[in-house]
Design a protein around this motif. Structure first.
Motif, PDB file in Angstrom:
ATOM      1  N   LEU A 169       1.032  -1.069   0.000  1.00 29.73           N
ATOM      2  CA  LEU A 169       0.140  -0.080  -0.188  1.00 29.73           C
ATOM      3  C   LEU A 169       0.700   1.089   0.072  1.00 29.73           C
ATOM      4  CD1 LEU A 169      -3.085   1.151   0.193  1.00 29.73           C
ATOM      5  CD2 LEU A 169      -2.342   1.327   2.796  1.00 29.73           C
ATOM      6  N   GLN A 170       1.890   1.109   0.745  1.00 33.32           N
ATOM      7  CA  GLN A 170       2.747   2.414   0.923  1.00 33.32           C
ATOM      8  C   GLN A 170       3.666   2.616  -0.403  1.00 33.32           C
ATOM      9  OE1 GLN A 170       5.019   0.997   4.223  1.00 33.32           O
ATOM     10  NE2 GLN A 170       3.445   1.886   5.732  1.00 33.32           N
ATOM     11  N   THR A 171       3.986   1.322  -0.968  1.00 32.89           N
ATOM     12  CA  THR A 171       4.554   1.910  -2.692  1.00 32.89           C
ATOM     13  C   THR A 171       3.630   2.140  -3.468  1.00 32.89           C
ATOM     14  OG1 THR A 171       6.017  -0.131  -2.094  1.00 32.89           O
ATOM     15  CG2 THR A 171       5.561   0.370  -4.346  1.00 32.89           C
ATOM     16  N   TRP A 172       2.244   1.780  -3.267  1.00 28.49           N
ATOM     17  CA  TRP A 172       1.241   2.161  -4.335  1.00 28.49           C
ATOM     18  C   TRP A 172       1.049   3.551  -4.076  1.00 28.49           C
ATOM     19  CZ3 TRP A 172      -3.724   3.780  -2.521  1.00 28.49           C
ATOM     20  CH2 TRP A 172      -4.902   3.944  -3.451  1.00 28.49           C
ATOM     21  N   LEU A 173       1.053   4.163  -2.858  1.00 25.67           N
ATOM     22  CA  LEU A 173       0.627   5.637  -2.736  1.00 25.67           C
ATOM     23  C   LEU A 173       1.919   6.324  -2.884  1.00 25.67           C
ATOM     24  CD1 LEU A 173      -1.268   7.601  -1.348  1.00 25.67           C
ATOM     25  CD2 LEU A 173      -0.010   7.248   0.839  1.00 25.67           C
ATOM     26  N   SER A 174       2.979   5.838  -2.701  1.00 26.35           N
ATOM     27  CA  SER A 174       4.202   6.662  -3.193  1.00 26.35           C
ATOM     28  C   SER A 174       4.313   7.071  -4.681  1.00 26.35           C
ATOM     29  CB  SER A 174       5.463   5.932  -2.627  1.00 26.35           C
ATOM     30  OG  SER A 174       6.715   6.687  -3.177  1.00 26.35           O
ATOM     31  N   ALA A 175       3.856   5.822  -5.498  1.00 25.23           N
ATOM     32  CA  ALA A 175       3.932   5.906  -6.945  1.00 25.23           C
ATOM     33  C   ALA A 175       2.893   7.045  -7.413  1.00 25.23           C
ATOM     34  CB  ALA A 175       3.533   4.498  -7.586  1.00 25.23           C
ATOM     35  N   PHE A 176       1.680   7.147  -6.402  1.00 26.71           N
ATOM     36  CA  PHE A 176       0.927   8.158  -7.027  1.00 26.71           C
ATOM     37  C   PHE A 176       1.338   9.504  -6.713  1.00 26.71           C
ATOM     38  CE2 PHE A 176      -2.709  10.867  -5.204  1.00 26.71           C
ATOM     39  CZ  PHE A 176      -3.362  10.849  -6.306  1.00 26.71           C
ATOM     40  N   VAL A 177       1.806   9.747  -5.621  1.00 24.96           N
ATOM     41  CA  VAL A 177       2.202  11.060  -5.015  1.00 24.96           C
ATOM     42  C   VAL A 177       3.602  11.479  -5.844  1.00 24.96           C
ATOM     43  CG1 VAL A 177       1.112  10.911  -3.024  1.00 24.96           C
ATOM     44  CG2 VAL A 177       3.536  10.578  -3.032  1.00 24.96           C
ATOM     45  N   ASN A 178       4.294  10.685  -6.353  1.00 23.00           N
ATOM     46  CA  ASN A 178       5.358  11.008  -6.985  1.00 23.00           C
ATOM     47  C   ASN A 178       5.390  10.901  -8.506  1.00 23.00           C
ATOM     48  OD1 ASN A 178       7.489  11.365  -4.793  1.00 23.00           O
ATOM     49  ND2 ASN A 178       6.904   9.608  -4.324  1.00 23.00           N
ATOM     50  N   SER A 179       4.262  10.719  -8.827  1.00 22.73           N
ATOM     51  CA  SER A 179       3.596  10.900 -10.223  1.00 22.73           C
ATOM     52  C   SER A 179       3.910  12.244 -10.807  1.00 22.73           C
ATOM     53  CB  SER A 179       2.591  10.105 -10.757  1.00 22.73           C
ATOM     54  OG  SER A 179       1.321  10.728 -10.216  1.00 22.73           O
ATOM     55  N   ALA A 180       4.058  12.187 -12.169  1.00 20.03           N
ATOM     56  CA  ALA A 180       4.051  13.420 -13.094  1.00 20.03           C
ATOM     57  C   ALA A 180       2.629  14.042 -13.067  1.00 20.03           C
ATOM     58  CB  ALA A 180       4.312  13.375 -14.533  1.00 20.03           C
ATOM     59  N   LEU A 181       1.521  13.207 -13.187  1.00 20.04           N
ATOM     60  CA  LEU A 181       0.250  13.471 -13.206  1.00 20.04           C
ATOM     61  C   LEU A 181      -0.234  14.233 -11.956  1.00 20.04           C
ATOM     62  CD1 LEU A 181      -2.624  13.621 -14.555  1.00 20.04           C
ATOM     63  CD2 LEU A 181      -2.975  11.295 -13.456  1.00 20.04           C
ATOM     64  N   TYR A 182       0.159  13.605 -10.705  1.00 17.22           N
ATOM     65  CA  TYR A 182       0.051  14.294  -9.344  1.00 17.22           C
ATOM     66  C   TYR A 182       0.514  15.694  -9.375  1.00 17.22           C
ATOM     67  CZ  TYR A 182       0.366  15.056  -4.320  1.00 17.22           C
ATOM     68  OH  TYR A 182       0.120  15.417  -2.881  1.00 17.22           O
ATOM     69  N   ALA A 183       1.847  15.940  -9.695  1.00 16.00           N
ATOM     70  CA  ALA A 183       2.396  17.065  -9.903  1.00 16.00           C
ATOM     71  C   ALA A 183       1.651  18.049 -10.653  1.00 16.00           C
ATOM     72  CB  ALA A 183       4.011  17.117 -10.168  1.00 16.00           C
ATOM     73  N   GLN A 184       1.156  17.437 -11.592  1.00 20.32           N
ATOM     74  CA  GLN A 184       0.479  18.615 -12.592  1.00 20.32           C
ATOM     75  C   GLN A 184      -1.019  18.983 -11.934  1.00 20.32           C
ATOM     76  OE1 GLN A 184      -1.327  16.686 -15.991  1.00 20.32           O
ATOM     77  NE2 GLN A 184      -1.296  18.646 -17.024  1.00 20.32           N
ATOM     78  N   ILE A 185      -1.533  18.177 -11.069  1.00 22.84           N
ATOM     79  CA  ILE A 185      -2.438  18.665 -10.689  1.00 22.84           C
ATOM     80  C   ILE A 185      -2.836  19.456  -9.386  1.00 22.84           C
ATOM     81  CG2 ILE A 185      -4.027  16.608 -11.636  1.00 22.84           C
ATOM     82  CD1 ILE A 185      -4.308  15.961  -8.526  1.00 22.84           C
TER      83      ILE A 185
END
Length: 217
Positions: A169-185
């Protein structure tokens, strides 16, 4: 976050209007009497008032990442999981994160709600033991609809969250918050003032008449 994620990935341009809910502009109240955000006003006059419905509207128009077509489930299965979290997990998250806003959630009660919310995350973690994402090896609607709420939970007490036995779960969440899409929004925008133009979202889009009202963090 849900609305912005789907609008960005599907390239559905809109005029974004950042609003502060303690100072609600008349335009928000006129568009949606519920007076909460997000609110999407489509160029044909329709108004969509729920984040998940905005996601579905955008992705049904353009779904380049196949968020509506996961590898190991169907749309109905994903929506059932999201609904369960929206009804149950979100209830406990609010009383854990914003304990002072709820009469039934003092310090001790907040920890009870944390435990109740954690039970939901146990299930996600177990599901993520077999695949990188909730329903396969690529992200889908359920991942993007639930990750913003899991992020809120994690940030409430980041040290406690990091200490839990939730490696997938922590790896999954980390992938989300470190993604380019997350940075964009997550770009910051100034408060919108009535009578002025909003900000084009996603950045670089071709201007259209759709309007998205969202809350300034």
């Amino acid at each position: 976050m849900r609305a912005r994620l789907a609008l960005a990935v599907s390239a559905q341009a809109c005029e974004l209007r950042e609003v502060v809910l303690r100072d609600k502009p008349p335009e928000l109240l006129q568009a949606s009497p519920k007076a909460t955000v997000p609110v999407l006003v489509i160029d044909d006059g329709r108004v969509i008032e729920q984040s998940l419905e905005i996601m579905l509207w955008a992705l049904r128009r353009n779904d380049p990442g196949q968020w509506l077509r996961p590898e190991r489930a169907d749309l109905e299965t994903m929506l059932a999981l999201v609904a369960e979290f929206d009804d149950g997990f979100k209830y406990h998250l609010d009383r854990y994160k914003y304990a002072g806003r709820h009469e039934d959630a003092d310090g001790a009660a907040a920890l009870t709600h944390r435990a109740q919310a954690a039970a939901y995350l146990d299930r996600l973690d177990a599901q993520l033991h077999t695949t990188r994402y909730l329903f396969g090896e690529r992200a889908a609607l359920a991942d993007m609809a639930l990750a913003p709420f899991v992020r809120q939970f994690a940030q409430t007490d980041s040290r406690w969250f990091a200490a839990q036995c939730w490696a997938p779960l922590q790896t999954w969440l980390s992938a989300f918050v470190n993604s380019a899409l997350y940075a964009q929004i997550m770009l910051k925008y100034p408060k919108w003032e009535p009578g002025t133009a909003g900000v084009l979202f996603p950045p670089g889009s071709t201007p259209v008449k759709n309007q998205l009202m969202r809350q300034t963090p």
